[in-house]
Design a protein around this motif. Structure first.
Motif, mmCIF file in Angstrom:
data_model
loop_
_atom_site.group_PDB
_atom_site.id
_atom_site.type_symbol
_atom_site.label_atom_id
_atom_site.label_comp_id
_atom_site.label_asym_id
_atom_site.label_seq_id
_atom_site.Cartn_x
_atom_site.Cartn_y
_atom_site.Cartn_z
ATOM 1 N N GLN A 50 0.836 -1.202 0.000
ATOM 2 C CA GLN A 50 0.000 0.000 0.000
ATOM 3 C C GLN A 50 0.870 1.251 0.000
ATOM 4 N N ARG A 51 0.519 2.198 -0.838
ATOM 5 C CA ARG A 51 1.059 3.544 -0.788
ATOM 6 C C ARG A 51 -0.049 4.479 -1.223
ATOM 7 N N ASP A 52 -0.046 5.682 -0.646
ATOM 8 C CA ASP A 52 -1.017 6.680 -1.072
ATOM 9 C C ASP A 52 -2.446 6.166 -0.873
ATOM 10 N N ASN A 53 -2.651 5.462 0.230
ATOM 11 C CA ASN A 53 -3.984 4.947 0.605
ATOM 12 C C ASN A 53 -4.529 3.891 -0.348
ATOM 13 N N ARG A 54 -3.711 3.428 -1.271
ATOM 14 C CA ARG A 54 -4.208 2.424 -2.205
ATOM 15 C C ARG A 54 -3.374 1.156 -2.096
ATOM 16 N N VAL C 55 15.203 14.380 -2.332
ATOM 17 C CA VAL C 55 15.849 13.890 -1.113
ATOM 18 C C VAL C 55 15.282 14.692 0.045
ATOM 19 N N MET C 56 14.718 13.990 0.999
ATOM 20 C CA MET C 56 14.074 14.664 2.125
ATOM 21 C C MET C 56 14.969 14.521 3.346
ATOM 22 N N THR C 57 15.022 15.571 4.123
ATOM 23 C CA THR C 57 15.884 15.519 5.294
ATOM 24 C C THR C 57 15.076 15.573 6.578
ATOM 25 N N GLN C 58 13.775 15.738 6.423
ATOM 26 C CA GLN C 58 12.946 15.804 7.614
ATOM 27 C C GLN C 58 11.573 15.254 7.280
ATOM 28 N N GLY C 59 11.041 14.423 8.135
ATOM 29 C CA GLY C 59 9.721 13.866 7.894
ATOM 30 C C GLY C 59 8.640 14.818 8.390
ATOM 31 N N GLY C 60 7.386 14.497 8.073
ATOM 32 C CA GLY C 60 6.271 15.251 8.637
ATOM 33 C C GLY C 60 6.343 15.191 10.156
ATOM 34 N N GLY C 61 6.089 16.298 10.801
ATOM 35 C CA GLY C 61 6.305 16.422 12.244
ATOM 36 C C GLY C 61 5.428 15.493 13.063
ATOM 37 N N PRO C 62 5.748 15.344 14.335
ATOM 38 C CA PRO C 62 4.903 14.550 15.228
ATOM 39 C C PRO C 62 3.569 15.247 15.433
ATOM 40 N N LEU C 63 2.519 14.468 15.570
ATOM 41 C CA LEU C 63 1.198 15.018 15.856
ATOM 42 C C LEU C 63 0.960 14.948 17.360
ATOM 43 N N PRO C 64 0.247 15.928 17.896
ATOM 44 C CA PRO C 64 -0.094 15.816 19.321
ATOM 45 C C PRO C 64 -1.000 14.613 19.506
ATOM 46 N N GLU C 65 -0.938 14.008 20.675
ATOM 47 C CA GLU C 65 -1.826 12.882 20.961
ATOM 48 C C GLU C 65 -3.247 13.435 21.072
ATOM 49 N N ALA C 66 -4.148 12.925 20.255
ATOM 50 C CA ALA C 66 -5.484 13.517 20.161
ATOM 51 C C ALA C 66 -6.224 13.454 21.484
ATOM 52 N N SER C 67 -6.067 12.350 22.213
ATOM 53 C CA SER C 67 -6.816 12.271 23.470
ATOM 54 C C SER C 67 -6.226 13.225 24.510
ATOM 55 N N MET D 1 8.140 8.761 3.142
ATOM 56 C CA MET D 1 8.448 8.364 4.492
ATOM 57 C C MET D 1 7.156 8.346 5.301
ATOM 58 N N PRO D 2 6.939 7.452 6.163
ATOM 59 C CA PRO D 2 7.768 6.306 6.516
ATOM 60 C C PRO D 2 7.533 5.112 5.585
ATOM 61 N N VAL D 3 8.470 4.180 5.668
ATOM 62 C CA VAL D 3 8.317 2.895 4.992
ATOM 63 C C VAL D 3 8.184 1.823 6.074
ATOM 64 N N ILE D 4 7.153 1.007 5.958
ATOM 65 C CA ILE D 4 6.890 0.006 6.994
ATOM 66 C C ILE D 4 6.847 -1.375 6.358
ATOM 67 N N ASP D 5 7.721 -2.211 6.822
ATOM 68 C CA ASP D 5 7.935 -3.554 6.267
ATOM 69 C C ASP D 5 7.448 -4.564 7.304
ATOM 70 N N ILE D 6 6.405 -5.280 6.955
ATOM 71 C CA ILE D 6 5.788 -6.239 7.876
ATOM 72 C C ILE D 6 6.153 -7.659 7.431
ATOM 73 N N THR D 7 6.750 -8.401 8.328
ATOM 74 C CA THR D 7 7.090 -9.794 8.030
ATOM 75 C C THR D 7 6.045 -10.723 8.642
ATOM 76 N N LEU D 8 5.411 -11.493 7.792
ATOM 77 C CA LEU D 8 4.399 -12.455 8.240
ATOM 78 C C LEU D 8 4.739 -13.832 7.702
ATOM 79 N N ALA D 33 2.757 13.419 11.014
ATOM 80 C CA ALA D 33 2.021 14.058 9.927
ATOM 81 C C ALA D 33 2.573 13.641 8.579
ATOM 82 N N ALA D 34 2.579 12.347 8.345
ATOM 83 C CA ALA D 34 3.055 11.831 7.059
ATOM 84 C C ALA D 34 1.915 11.870 6.059
ATOM 85 N N PRO D 35 2.145 12.386 4.870
ATOM 86 C CA PRO D 35 1.084 12.360 3.871
ATOM 87 C C PRO D 35 0.830 10.927 3.421
#
Lengths: 186, 186, 186, 186, 186, 186
Positions: A50-54, C55-67, D1-8, D33-35
């Motif tokens: 999955q990427r981009d929700n697909r 080339v990205m050097t920073q990811g999307g920032g942390p989100l506050p915990e919603a609860s 980013m991020p990339v998540i690799d699941i081993t099953l 806040a990853a798109p």
């Protein structure tokens, strides 16, 4: 070192994956002085992706090898199968030959050649590919042989062709050669 | 898709790793029609690395960018700094120019040019790199301008250079151009 | 089993990465009956990362915990710090309370409450988060206590709040409770 | 980013793996806040897997989707198939309804409802799942319509249900609604 | 092939990680006929790690090399530092020597030896480690030299020792040798 | 922790991969005090694999389990199937027995034994393997029983054998035992 792990969806086939690991190894070794013995590249298959929700079940298809495509085009031109060769050309295709205005159609090229030689053939010494963003440039160089308009023969005249390949079609050809250095009457 | 995970020892620096991920992405996309948006390449560092019964603490060093090296060489030639330019040449270096016998030394080239023009300069339209096994081929093409021996000026004459770079040195240069098409007195 | 390997750019900090591995483990175990003991999740850092030709050097920032954000909002409301609480609200915020028309401003809510009780407080029994595409829904439920308009006290009256959180702001609140079941004069 | 690799381990089937990558992506994007375009999650299969000194050949089975299970339960209740609905209940199941003592059996609920309305139906606006440690909480909310005891009709009355699902069974249901706000005779 | 990627928490230090990649390579090559040149093993560090619902920040500590521990013990015995040597022994330690009842204390061994020789020394030809579940067995073999009770010297008499090491302590020692083959008076 | 990801080409079969993950886990836990519950090892298959400029489609084959090979050899020796046992021996094989000169052929051993006992049998208490670079050492120890030359029986006499196995053949055997401690007439 380095170890390069490529994750693909299944379905590409062995020829494509082989080409992929070879090229990735070459690209890597163009940047760092890693010996071939220490450069490991492999493909693993994702079962679900999955990427981009697909969730995708098939990756973008394999591309034809650009230099193979150029060889096929050049073979058809050599055989004067212009209709066959034209199927390799992208809309907006242009050719740039020494001493000629830009040409758009293969018939123009043939016509123009008639003013320079009776016959021309190519012996290829090397093909190089340069992999760009959405375009692969193919260079082939070697020597020309043939017959001048005055009936005299020539051979061993250097040439180089540059082709831009995008989406499996040739969109531009540039040609340089030393014909003018040895053309009779010049 | 695809996702490409490159394992390196630390120490290369950001410029080298950036070049690496860019080139690996291009090599990949030359084989499969993966969109840029779906092509992910990253470098991770190994903390300890063993191959061939040896724990290695440093990988093969970064290689200079071959096209940058060619640009530097061409700049020195333009400035007629033959000694500086010669430092870029591998033992056994050879040059192939239109209408000239193979040359080994830069002084030969300068001498030979004196028989063809008073002055020549290059405007580069494009550089392409082709990454091979132990060798990178650099192509640059564009137009020549200058002054013929008779004092008349020329410009917009197409040229292409081909350089073979191995271990950071130029081992061969091939040049094609359209000078002979327009040289006065031909 | 399963093993989950998360590749991130560095810089998120331990608190964010901890939250990430915890939630990814919970999401995984909501789909397959993997025991906690066999569910391994870890974060590794990419040194250099490219996607989409960048080339990205920073990811999307942390989100506050919603609860946590909802708790803070509810605390400010409890303290009647309406200005503080309003800073948590997204443009277009709406509230849906039992027996009331939709309200847009916190002052409306306070005014409306004056017609129902002298004072109300909440005891939280549980907070649940539901993680959606661009929105996290927070549910909190528990019991209300307070004083009716006639001066009699109440307690142990069940309530539930539903909050939609997007981009760190509350864009909607829905409230249900059993006040009407026990309101004097009904 | 991020990339998540699941081993099953293999064997889960496409539907389960799809649900897994979707949920892991949502859990991830609830923390940073990853798109969506930059959030890659995939499953790879292990051929042989050992943990805790045991080679395992099969992972913990897929879990039913908790909200689907709740929908099925609610459908059976709507159809007054109490025996069918009861098969979804865990030992120790309890229901908490507005203005009612805790109930353990579905027959109690039906009986109690007879004192409040002739008929009630639900229109669902949303289902949310909250994934916990060994329990998934399902919330569904929307509006009630039906007929009061006096024969007058109602509709558009807000409700919310909360279900705790563990090991494929419902162990607790909590219900809130605005019936008491509009019940005739109140 | 194979490529082995080990994920560890940071903090072990280079000596431990080096030992780890070496041993994992040996274990691998004991199962498949992979050449050393094609056996790649590396360690990468996890930044955050969760298993069994717990985020762990430190892995189980490095273990002492069992054969080093045995060498140290044997050195102390050679020097007749019984107190020092005893610190290497686990509770319940037992020794099995040729022609002797099982012994529990190093003093017993010394006493028993007095009935067999005036002095004995060891020359080690090899140490082997066998890695088991919670226990490493160390074998060392070589030759004995010394002086019999009658004052005559001996040398080149084969011996082998087997040690079981668990949690950094020796819990059992078994000794075989050819002393009885050549003991005077037998 | 740790998590160990082994990349293999397909084709080894389950028995080999099982042995591989078990041994890699043991090797790992010989270096760090990781609990079995936290030691995860798995095999994944590469679809296409390149190292040293070659795409490989098959890895080095599985090796026989060295201790199984020793058991088979010892069984054949016990049955006095010398021809069968000899098939397990590498060129240059040598045996070292207590009180005997080095022997090269199994017949020598049988002949030599005739001078020491009428019959001897082994009861194995343990087999240990030590995995080295290109060689696995197998140790087996236990007790001997049999009949002396004088017709009296013996049992419970300790022995240990050491075997070096390389490329599936035994290249050396060393034997120690306590026979001389109890041999009649000594």
């Amino acid at each position: 070192m380095p170890v390069i792990d490529i994750t693909l969806l299944p379905g590409y086939g062995s020829e494509t994956e082989t080409r992929l690991v070879q090229r990735v190894a070459l690209a890597t070794r163009s940047v760092i002085a890693a010996p071939a013995a220490g450069t490991t590249v492999y493909v693993k298959h994702a079962s679900t992706y999955q990427r981009d929700n697909r969730v995708m079940t098939q990756g973008g298809g394999p591309l034809p090898e650009a230099s193979g495509l150029v060889r096929a085009f050049l073979g058809l031109m050599q055989d004067r199968d212009l209709a066959g060769a034209a199927r390799f050309l992208a809309p907006g295709f242009e050719m740039y030959f020494p001493g000629a205005a830009p040409m758009q159609r293969l018939e123009q090229l043939v016509e123009w050649g008639r003013g320079r030689y009776q016959r021309v053939g190519k012996t290829y010494a090397r093909f190089d590919e340069s992999w760009g963003d959405g375009v692969t440039v193919v260079y082939c160089s070697g020597t020309l042989d043939g017959v001048w308009l005055d009936g005299s023969a020539f051979e061993g005249i250097r040439f180089i062709d540059r082709f831009e390949i995008a989406e499996g079609l040739i969109r531009r050809q540039d040609v340089w050669n030393d014909l003018a250095e040895s053309m009779p009457g010049r």
